[in-house]
Design a protein around this motif. Structure first.
Motif, short mmCIF file in Angstrom:
data_model
loop_
_atom_site.label_atom_id
_atom_site.label_comp_id
_atom_site.label_asym_id
_atom_site.label_seq_id
_atom_site.Cartn_x
_atom_site.Cartn_y
_atom_site.Cartn_z
N SER A 1 0.86 -1.19 0.00
CA SER A 1 0.00 0.00 0.00
C SER A 1 0.89 1.24 0.00
O SER A 1 1.90 1.30 0.70
CB SER A 1 -0.94 0.00 1.20
N TYR A 2 0.50 2.19 -0.81
CA TYR A 2 1.26 3.43 -0.95
C TYR A 2 0.28 4.55 -1.18
O TYR A 2 -0.51 4.50 -2.12
CB TYR A 2 2.23 3.31 -2.12
N ARG A 3 0.31 5.53 -0.31
CA ARG A 3 -0.60 6.67 -0.35
C ARG A 3 -2.04 6.17 -0.35
O ARG A 3 -2.46 5.54 0.58
CB ARG A 3 -0.27 7.56 -1.54
N ASP A 4 -2.80 6.39 -1.40
CA ASP A 4 -4.19 5.92 -1.43
C ASP A 4 -4.38 4.76 -2.40
O ASP A 4 -5.45 4.55 -2.93
CB ASP A 4 -5.13 7.08 -1.78
N CYS A 5 -3.33 3.99 -2.62
CA CYS A 5 -3.37 2.91 -3.59
C CYS A 5 -2.85 1.61 -2.95
O CYS A 5 -1.92 1.64 -2.16
CB CYS A 5 -2.47 3.29 -4.78
N VAL A 6 -3.48 0.50 -3.30
CA VAL A 6 -2.97 -0.81 -2.92
C VAL A 6 -2.56 -1.50 -4.20
O VAL A 6 -3.36 -1.66 -5.12
CB VAL A 6 -4.02 -1.65 -2.16
N CYS A 7 -1.29 -1.88 -4.30
CA CYS A 7 -0.74 -2.46 -5.52
C CYS A 7 -0.41 -3.93 -5.30
O CYS A 7 0.14 -4.29 -4.26
CB CYS A 7 0.51 -1.69 -5.94
N PHE A 8 -0.75 -4.75 -6.27
CA PHE A 8 -0.52 -6.18 -6.21
C PHE A 8 0.45 -6.57 -7.32
O PHE A 8 0.42 -6.00 -8.40
CB PHE A 8 -1.81 -6.96 -6.47
N SER A 9 1.27 -7.56 -7.05
CA SER A 9 2.07 -8.16 -8.11
C SER A 9 2.20 -9.64 -7.81
O SER A 9 2.08 -10.07 -6.67
CB SER A 9 3.45 -7.51 -8.21
N GLY A 10 2.41 -10.40 -8.85
CA GLY A 10 2.56 -11.83 -8.68
C GLY A 10 3.54 -12.37 -9.70
O GLY A 10 3.63 -11.87 -10.83
#
Length: 92
Positions: free
Chosen positions: A44-53
């Motif tokens: 999570s960064y600022r107002d974003c949740v980022c996913f990677s796989g």
């Protein structure tokens, strides 16, 4: 204080010379460990949740369907959360 020495008082940082843009997304890089077929990172960064796989397609041929399944699940969750989010403001 002798000549040529400046006092050590905090000064505001002039960022105009930096020319750096603040990122809006950040994706974690999680290597696939030995003996595993899939690794997933959530950041999570600022107002974003980022996913990677990252997946080993030889060990997990279904990996190609994961992005679509994850996207569908996130859309479903955001729809459910939207009704509650309208009633409850986010913390600053």
């Amino acid at each position: 204080m002798g000549p040529g020495h400046a006092p050590l008082t905090p000064q505001p940082l002039d960022r105009s010379f930096l020319r750096v843009e603040i990122p809006t997304e950040a994706f974690p890089v999680i290597p696939v460990p030995d003996g595993h077929a899939l690794s997933v990172g959530i950041f999570s960064y600022r107002d974003c949740v980022c996913f990677s796989g990252y997946a080993d397609p030889g060990a997990l041929p279904e990996a190609a369907s994961l992005p679509g399944a994850l996207n569908a699940s996130l859309l479903e969750l955001s729809g459910r959360a939207g009704s509650r989010a309208a009633r409850r403001p986010l913390a600053a």
